[in-house]
Motif scaffolding. Structure first.
Motif, PDB file in Angstrom:
ATOM      1  N   GLY A  84       6.600  -1.967   3.531  1.00 41.36           N
ATOM      2  CA  GLY A  84       6.572  -0.507   3.586  1.00 41.36           C
ATOM      3  C   GLY A  84       5.380   0.062   2.842  1.00 41.36           C
ATOM      4  O   GLY A  84       4.712   0.984   3.339  1.00 41.36           O
ATOM      5  N   ASN A  85       5.096  -0.479   1.661  1.00 40.82           N
ATOM      6  CA  ASN A  85       3.935  -0.019   0.887  1.00 40.82           C
ATOM      7  C   ASN A  85       2.632  -0.299   1.637  1.00 40.82           C
ATOM      8  O   ASN A  85       1.730   0.543   1.656  1.00 40.82           O
ATOM      9  CB  ASN A  85       3.904  -0.682  -0.487  1.00 40.82           C
ATOM     10  CG  ASN A  85       5.012  -0.186  -1.390  1.00 40.82           C
ATOM     11  OD1 ASN A  85       5.573   0.885  -1.182  1.00 40.82           O
ATOM     12  ND2 ASN A  85       5.355  -0.973  -2.396  1.00 40.82           N
ATOM     13  N   ALA A  86       2.546  -1.480   2.250  1.00 38.43           N
ATOM     14  CA  ALA A  86       1.330  -1.829   2.993  1.00 38.43           C
ATOM     15  C   ALA A  86       1.152  -0.901   4.188  1.00 38.43           C
ATOM     16  O   ALA A  86       0.039  -0.430   4.462  1.00 38.43           O
ATOM     17  CB  ALA A  86       1.382  -3.289   3.430  1.00 38.43           C
ATOM     18  N   ASP A 105      -4.984  -4.629  11.335  1.00 43.85           N
ATOM     19  CA  ASP A 105      -4.321  -5.852  10.859  1.00 43.85           C
ATOM     20  C   ASP A 105      -4.938  -6.335   9.549  1.00 43.85           C
ATOM     21  O   ASP A 105      -4.230  -6.748   8.631  1.00 43.85           O
ATOM     22  CB  ASP A 105      -4.403  -6.964  11.916  1.00 43.85           C
ATOM     23  CG  ASP A 105      -3.546  -6.675  13.135  1.00 43.85           C
ATOM     24  OD1 ASP A 105      -2.657  -5.794  13.058  1.00 43.85           O
ATOM     25  OD2 ASP A 105      -3.779  -7.321  14.184  1.00 43.85           O
ATOM     26  N   ALA A 106      -6.274  -6.273   9.462  1.00 44.69           N
ATOM     27  CA  ALA A 106      -6.959  -6.741   8.259  1.00 44.69           C
ATOM     28  C   ALA A 106      -6.640  -5.853   7.057  1.00 44.69           C
ATOM     29  O   ALA A 106      -6.398  -6.349   5.951  1.00 44.69           O
ATOM     30  CB  ALA A 106      -8.472  -6.801   8.512  1.00 44.69           C
ATOM     31  N   VAL A 107      -6.614  -4.530   7.261  1.00 45.11           N
ATOM     32  CA  VAL A 107      -6.299  -3.601   6.171  1.00 45.11           C
ATOM     33  C   VAL A 107      -4.847  -3.792   5.736  1.00 45.11           C
ATOM     34  O   VAL A 107      -4.551  -3.840   4.538  1.00 45.11           O
ATOM     35  CB  VAL A 107      -6.563  -2.132   6.592  1.00 45.11           C
ATOM     36  CG1 VAL A 107      -5.983  -1.152   5.585  1.00 45.11           C
ATOM     37  CG2 VAL A 107      -8.066  -1.897   6.755  1.00 45.11           C
ATOM     38  N   PHE A 108      -3.944  -3.941   6.709  1.00 45.42           N
ATOM     39  CA  PHE A 108      -2.541  -4.189   6.374  1.00 45.42           C
ATOM     40  C   PHE A 108      -2.420  -5.443   5.515  1.00 45.42           C
ATOM     41  O   PHE A 108      -1.709  -5.439   4.500  1.00 45.42           O
ATOM     42  CB  PHE A 108      -1.695  -4.340   7.649  1.00 45.42           C
ATOM     43  CG  PHE A 108      -0.264  -4.692   7.356  1.00 45.42           C
ATOM     44  CD1 PHE A 108       0.653  -3.703   7.059  1.00 45.42           C
ATOM     45  CD2 PHE A 108       0.160  -6.021   7.350  1.00 45.42           C
ATOM     46  CE1 PHE A 108       1.979  -4.022   6.772  1.00 45.42           C
ATOM     47  CE2 PHE A 108       1.467  -6.351   7.062  1.00 45.42           C
ATOM     48  CZ  PHE A 108       2.386  -5.353   6.768  1.00 45.42           C
ATOM     49  N   PHE A 111      -3.417  -4.891   1.843  1.00 44.14           N
ATOM     50  CA  PHE A 111      -2.406  -4.174   1.062  1.00 44.14           C
ATOM     51  C   PHE A 111      -1.112  -4.974   0.917  1.00 44.14           C
ATOM     52  O   PHE A 111      -0.422  -4.849  -0.077  1.00 44.14           O
ATOM     53  CB  PHE A 111      -2.127  -2.795   1.653  1.00 44.14           C
ATOM     54  CG  PHE A 111      -3.222  -1.806   1.372  1.00 44.14           C
ATOM     55  CD1 PHE A 111      -3.475  -1.374   0.083  1.00 44.14           C
ATOM     56  CD2 PHE A 111      -4.017  -1.316   2.391  1.00 44.14           C
ATOM     57  CE1 PHE A 111      -4.479  -0.473  -0.204  1.00 44.14           C
ATOM     58  CE2 PHE A 111      -5.027  -0.404   2.124  1.00 44.14           C
ATOM     59  CZ  PHE A 111      -5.258   0.015   0.831  1.00 44.14           C
ATOM     60  N   TYR A 112      -0.800  -5.801   1.894  1.00 45.48           N
ATOM     61  CA  TYR A 112       0.419  -6.599   1.817  1.00 45.48           C
ATOM     62  C   TYR A 112       0.276  -7.724   0.791  1.00 45.48           C
ATOM     63  O   TYR A 112       1.151  -7.944  -0.039  1.00 45.48           O
ATOM     64  CB  TYR A 112       0.765  -7.183   3.194  1.00 45.48           C
ATOM     65  CG  TYR A 112       2.051  -7.977   3.192  1.00 45.48           C
ATOM     66  CD1 TYR A 112       3.276  -7.331   3.270  1.00 45.48           C
ATOM     67  CD2 TYR A 112       2.040  -9.362   3.084  1.00 45.48           C
ATOM     68  CE1 TYR A 112       4.468  -8.040   3.250  1.00 45.48           C
ATOM     69  CE2 TYR A 112       3.224 -10.085   3.062  1.00 45.48           C
ATOM     70  CZ  TYR A 112       4.431  -9.422   3.146  1.00 45.48           C
ATOM     71  OH  TYR A 112       5.610 -10.142   3.110  1.00 45.48           O
TER      72      TYR A 112
END
Length: 193
Positions: A84-86, A105-108, A111-112
């Protein structure tokens, strides 16, 4: 967890005690008392207490089966919170920039996985001590720089500069919020001139 009435009662008592303590502390902060004085006065609240966290209470009141279910649920919740935070961070970036699916996908993933987070071993490099206001600011500055380095693999230079400005503005807002507190830890009282 299918809690029994006595288990529910134990949890209700714990949460009520915590809420009462927090209310007293906030009232004292708004009255202008220093954090040091507030903490000193709150020592009485902790006398005779055996459960300092909800985890302490649960370990004491749950059956082994309930505790196993609780631990499994906690792990699932942690993963869901991380996702959820990502997604939330990705959503903020998407509001600023148009990203294709690969970039999303890369940004997620950045953050994940949170590989940019500051390791506890590195806290000595911050030139401030935990508990000091400046410590939190320096910690966030270091983490922001690491995040920007990670995002530099995905965002172009213009996007990266724009995101840097957003992080700096967020940090400045935090800094200004901290100025509401005096050096003793209480709220600064506004002067009437």
């Amino acid at each position: 967890l299918k809690l029994r009435p006595d288990q529910v009662k134990a949890l209700e008592e714990f949460y009520q005690r915590e809420a009462d303590q927090q209310t007293r502390m906030m009232q004292q902060m708004f009255s202008g008392k220093s954090m040091e004085a507030i903490l000193e006065e709150s020592q009485d609240d902790f006398e005779g207490i055996t459960h300092f966290t909800v985890g302490d209470v649960l370990e004491d009141i749950l059956t082994p089966e309930q505790l196993a279910t609780y631990e499994t649920n906690k792990e699932k919740e942690a993963i869901e919170e991380q996702e959820g935070n990502a997604y939330s961070e990705l959503s903020q970036i998407q509001r600023q920039f148009v990203l294709d699916d690969d970039h999303k996908d890369a940004v997620f993933a950045i953050f994940y996985e949170k590989e940019y987070e500051v390791d506890p071993e590195e806290l000595d490099t911050l030139e401030a001590k935990p508990g000091e206001i400046e410590f939190g600011m320096k910690y966030q500055e270091l983490e922001n720089e690491r995040l920007l380095t990670a995002l530099s693999e995905v965002l172009d230079e213009e996007q990266l500069n724009s995101y840097r400005k957003k992080l700096e503005a967020d940090l400045e807002m935090q800094r200004n919020a901290m100025k509401l507190f005096s050096s003793e830890g209480g709220f600064l009282q506004p002067s009437i001139e």
